[in-house]
Design a protein around this motif. Structure first.
Motif, short mmCIF file in Angstrom:
data_model
loop_
_atom_site.label_atom_id
_atom_site.label_comp_id
_atom_site.label_asym_id
_atom_site.label_seq_id
_atom_site.Cartn_x
_atom_site.Cartn_y
_atom_site.Cartn_z
N UNK A 1 -35.43 -0.87 48.37
CA UNK A 1 -34.89 0.48 48.46
C UNK A 1 -33.45 0.46 47.94
N UNK A 2 -33.10 1.46 47.14
CA UNK A 2 -31.77 1.51 46.56
C UNK A 2 -31.11 2.86 46.80
N UNK A 3 -29.79 2.82 46.92
CA UNK A 3 -29.03 4.04 47.09
C UNK A 3 -28.91 4.75 45.75
N UNK B 1 -25.57 6.05 41.75
CA UNK B 1 -25.97 4.80 41.11
C UNK B 1 -25.78 4.95 39.61
N UNK B 2 -25.43 3.85 38.96
CA UNK B 2 -25.19 3.90 37.52
C UNK B 2 -26.41 4.43 36.77
N UNK B 3 -27.57 4.10 37.25
CA UNK B 3 -28.81 4.45 36.54
C UNK B 3 -29.08 5.95 36.53
N UNK C 1 -27.34 12.45 35.19
CA UNK C 1 -28.67 13.08 35.23
C UNK C 1 -28.97 13.70 36.59
N UNK C 2 -28.48 13.10 37.66
CA UNK C 2 -28.74 13.58 39.02
C UNK C 2 -27.47 14.18 39.61
N UNK C 3 -27.66 15.20 40.44
CA UNK C 3 -26.54 15.82 41.13
C UNK C 3 -26.90 16.01 42.60
#
Length: 117
Positions: A45-47, A60-62, A66-68
Motif C-alpha cells: 500500500x502506498x500513500x 506521490x511523484x507518480x 494528474x491527481x488533486x
C-alpha cells in the motif's frame, strides 16, 4: 470510532478521469489530516495524496500534476480528482485519517479503480 466511506471508483479507459469521495463520520474532521492510499495487486500500500487541516497538500511523484486532493469540511468529505489515468493507476484506493488513539488510524473499506489500456 470514525467511519470512512469511499465511493467513485470504477472502470475507465487510459487518459480518462475519475473523482473519488470519502465521507467521514468523525466529529473533528475539520482539524484532521486526510490521506488517500492505494494498493495494487502484489504491491504494498502506498500513500498517493494527503491534505492537512489547513489545506496543505502533498502527492506521490507518480501522480503529481494528474491527481488533486481537496476537502469540504462542511460535508466532512475529502476528494481525489484523478485525470490522465494510466493502467498503472489500477488499484484499490483507501481513505485514511490518523488517530491519536489508534496507532494505525482509521481506514475506509476501499474502492476499486481499474484503468484499461
Amino acid at each position: 470510532q470514525v467511519q470512512l466511506v469511499e465511493s467513485g471508483g470504477g472502470l475507465v479507459q487510459a487518459g480518462g478521469s475519475l473523482r473519488l469521495s470519502c465521507v467521514s463520520s468523525g466529529r473533528f474532521f475539520s482539524v484532521n489530516a486526510m490521506n488517500w492510499y492505494r494498493q495494487a495487486p502484489g504491491k504494498q500500500r502506498e500513500l498517493v495524496a494527503s491534505i492537512t487541516y489547513d489545506y496543505r497538500t502533498n502527492y506521490a511523484e507518480s501522480v503529481k500534476g494528474r491527481f488533486t486532493i481537496s476537502r469540504d469540511n462542511a460535508k466532512n468529505t475529502v476528494y481525489l480528482q484523478m485525470t490522465s489515468l494510466k493502467p498503472e493507476d489500477t488499484a484499490v484506493y483507501y481513505c485514511h485519517t490518523p488517530s491519536g488513539i489508534i496507532s494505525s488510524g482509521y481506514w475506509g473499506q476501499g474502492t476499486q479503480v481499474t484503468v484499461s489500456s
